[in-house]
Design a protein around this motif. Structure first.
Motif, PDB file in Angstrom:
ATOM      1  N   LYS A 124      39.483 -13.744  26.656  1.00 44.64           N
ATOM      2  CA  LYS A 124      38.268 -12.936  26.500  1.00 44.64           C
ATOM      3  C   LYS A 124      37.722 -12.591  25.283  1.00 44.64           C
ATOM      4  O   LYS A 124      37.600 -11.776  24.880  1.00 44.64           O
ATOM      5  CB  LYS A 124      38.945 -11.460  27.253  1.00 44.64           C
ATOM      6  N   LYS A 125      37.182 -13.955  24.977  1.00 48.47           N
ATOM      7  CA  LYS A 125      36.369 -13.922  23.599  1.00 48.47           C
ATOM      8  C   LYS A 125      34.872 -13.883  23.981  1.00 48.47           C
ATOM      9  O   LYS A 125      34.589 -14.822  25.090  1.00 48.47           O
ATOM     10  CB  LYS A 125      36.745 -14.958  22.812  1.00 48.47           C
ATOM     11  N   PRO A 126      34.074 -13.148  23.380  1.00 47.13           N
ATOM     12  CA  PRO A 126      32.568 -13.410  23.366  1.00 47.13           C
ATOM     13  C   PRO A 126      31.920 -14.871  22.940  1.00 47.13           C
ATOM     14  O   PRO A 126      32.640 -15.224  22.026  1.00 47.13           O
ATOM     15  CB  PRO A 126      32.023 -12.240  22.763  1.00 47.13           C
ATOM     16  N   ILE A 127      30.993 -15.094  23.520  1.00 40.45           N
ATOM     17  CA  ILE A 127      30.263 -16.241  23.225  1.00 40.45           C
ATOM     18  C   ILE A 127      29.710 -16.092  21.890  1.00 40.45           C
ATOM     19  O   ILE A 127      29.155 -15.079  21.365  1.00 40.45           O
ATOM     20  CB  ILE A 127      29.081 -16.704  24.158  1.00 40.45           C
ATOM     21  N   PRO A 128      29.854 -16.795  21.008  1.00 40.68           N
ATOM     22  CA  PRO A 128      29.451 -16.846  19.479  1.00 40.68           C
ATOM     23  C   PRO A 128      28.117 -16.464  19.358  1.00 40.68           C
ATOM     24  O   PRO A 128      27.138 -16.628  20.271  1.00 40.68           O
ATOM     25  CB  PRO A 128      29.663 -17.867  18.892  1.00 40.68           C
ATOM     26  N   VAL A 129      27.803 -15.316  18.725  1.00 41.18           N
ATOM     27  CA  VAL A 129      26.291 -15.018  18.219  1.00 41.18           C
ATOM     28  C   VAL A 129      25.719 -14.030  19.103  1.00 41.18           C
ATOM     29  O   VAL A 129      25.265 -12.955  18.869  1.00 41.18           O
ATOM     30  CB  VAL A 129      25.354 -16.288  18.105  1.00 41.18           C
ATOM     31  N   ILE A 130      25.907 -14.500  20.675  1.00 40.27           N
ATOM     32  CA  ILE A 130      25.072 -13.598  21.588  1.00 40.27           C
ATOM     33  C   ILE A 130      26.010 -12.778  22.545  1.00 40.27           C
ATOM     34  O   ILE A 130      25.553 -12.204  23.218  1.00 40.27           O
ATOM     35  CB  ILE A 130      23.977 -14.516  22.416  1.00 40.27           C
ATOM     36  N   GLY A 131      27.287 -13.317  22.590  1.00 41.09           N
ATOM     37  CA  GLY A 131      28.258 -12.730  23.488  1.00 41.09           C
ATOM     38  C   GLY A 131      28.583 -11.447  23.850  1.00 41.09           C
ATOM     39  O   GLY A 131      28.774 -10.791  24.632  1.00 41.09           O
ATOM     40  N   GLN A 132      28.300 -10.715  22.385  1.00 38.89           N
ATOM     41  CA  GLN A 132      28.690  -9.402  22.334  1.00 38.89           C
ATOM     42  C   GLN A 132      27.571  -8.547  22.961  1.00 38.89           C
ATOM     43  O   GLN A 132      27.766  -7.220  23.388  1.00 38.89           O
ATOM     44  CB  GLN A 132      28.845  -8.780  20.904  1.00 38.89           C
ATOM     45  N   MET A 133      26.613  -8.955  23.183  1.00 43.19           N
ATOM     46  CA  MET A 133      25.357  -8.147  23.828  1.00 43.19           C
ATOM     47  C   MET A 133      25.777  -7.975  25.301  1.00 43.19           C
ATOM     48  O   MET A 133      25.221  -7.101  25.791  1.00 43.19           O
ATOM     49  CB  MET A 133      24.097  -8.846  23.723  1.00 43.19           C
ATOM     50  N   PHE A 134      26.386  -9.004  25.779  1.00 41.60           N
ATOM     51  CA  PHE A 134      26.642  -8.892  27.387  1.00 41.60           C
ATOM     52  C   PHE A 134      28.058  -8.370  27.638  1.00 41.60           C
ATOM     53  O   PHE A 134      28.355  -8.165  28.904  1.00 41.60           O
ATOM     54  CB  PHE A 134      26.862 -10.474  27.939  1.00 41.60           C
ATOM     55  N   GLU A 135      29.015  -7.644  26.785  1.00 46.00           N
ATOM     56  CA  GLU A 135      30.105  -7.287  27.065  1.00 46.00           C
ATOM     57  C   GLU A 135      29.932  -5.925  27.769  1.00 46.00           C
ATOM     58  O   GLU A 135      30.940  -5.635  28.785  1.00 46.00           O
ATOM     59  CB  GLU A 135      30.918  -7.068  26.035  1.00 46.00           C
ATOM     60  N   ASP A 136      29.281  -5.078  27.443  1.00 51.43           N
ATOM     61  CA  ASP A 136      28.846  -3.806  28.421  1.00 51.43           C
ATOM     62  C   ASP A 136      27.706  -3.843  29.441  1.00 51.43           C
ATOM     63  O   ASP A 136      27.338  -2.598  29.715  1.00 51.43           O
ATOM     64  CB  ASP A 136      28.899  -2.674  27.513  1.00 51.43           C
ATOM     65  N   LYS A 137      26.988  -4.804  29.805  1.00 46.24           N
ATOM     66  CA  LYS A 137      26.057  -4.967  30.532  1.00 46.24           C
ATOM     67  C   LYS A 137      26.465  -5.418  31.808  1.00 46.24           C
ATOM     68  O   LYS A 137      27.590  -5.805  32.110  1.00 46.24           O
ATOM     69  CB  LYS A 137      25.105  -5.944  30.172  1.00 46.24           C
ATOM     70  N   PHE A 138      25.706  -5.560  32.908  1.00 47.32           N
ATOM     71  CA  PHE A 138      25.856  -6.114  34.224  1.00 47.32           C
ATOM     72  C   PHE A 138      26.779  -5.289  34.802  1.00 47.32           C
ATOM     73  O   PHE A 138      27.796  -5.972  35.309  1.00 47.32           O
ATOM     74  CB  PHE A 138      25.947  -7.639  34.227  1.00 47.32           C
ATOM     75  N   SER A 139      26.692  -4.011  35.102  1.00 51.59           N
ATOM     76  CA  SER A 139      27.811  -3.314  35.818  1.00 51.59           C
ATOM     77  C   SER A 139      28.111  -3.712  37.295  1.00 51.59           C
ATOM     78  O   SER A 139      29.167  -3.355  37.608  1.00 51.59           O
ATOM     79  CB  SER A 139      27.402  -1.752  35.554  1.00 51.59           C
ATOM     80  N   PHE A 140      27.105  -4.384  37.735  1.00 54.23           N
ATOM     81  CA  PHE A 140      27.352  -4.708  39.092  1.00 54.23           C
ATOM     82  C   PHE A 140      28.292  -5.707  39.602  1.00 54.23           C
ATOM     83  O   PHE A 140      28.720  -6.066  40.257  1.00 54.23           O
ATOM     84  CB  PHE A 140      26.082  -5.201  39.812  1.00 54.23           C
TER      85      PHE A 140
END
Length: 109
Positions: A91-107
């Protein structure tokens, strides 16, 4: 399908993401791994869509900026990193942009 397959499938085009999303709803114990990679896969899809639209408009207006189209290769490499993380069940984020998506898209939850 097992969790690893669903995680990898969540990066393979939007159709693969939809299949992984629907199949993950059938799994009785919710997998954090699949949910995480569904968010990352959807995020990189939206990011690449927006970047490609913006680049198309910019290059159409100012053709001398055609070299900006190489940004697509960078997005492709980031997409590969996501698939590698899913294949390794990390469960590692995509480099550079992945952390933006960790707490998004609650659906997806």
């Amino acid at each position: 399908m097992n969790n690893k397959t669903l995680s990898i499938l969540s990066y393979v085009t939007i159709i693969g993401w939809i299949i992984a999303f629907v199949k993950s709803k059938d799994v009785s114990p919710k997998s954090d791994l699949v949910t995480y990679h569904l968010k990352q896969g959807f995020g990189i899809f939206l990011f690449s869509l927006v970047v490609n639209i913006l680049l198309s408009v910019i290059v159409t207006i100012v053709p001398s900026l055609y070299f900006l189209s190489y940004i697509g290769y960078v997005i492709f490499i980031l997409w590969i990193f996501g698939i590698i993380n899913a294949a390794n069940e990390q469960k590692k984020p995509i480099p550079v942009i992945g952390q933006m998506f960790e707490d998004k898209f609650s659906f997806v939850n």
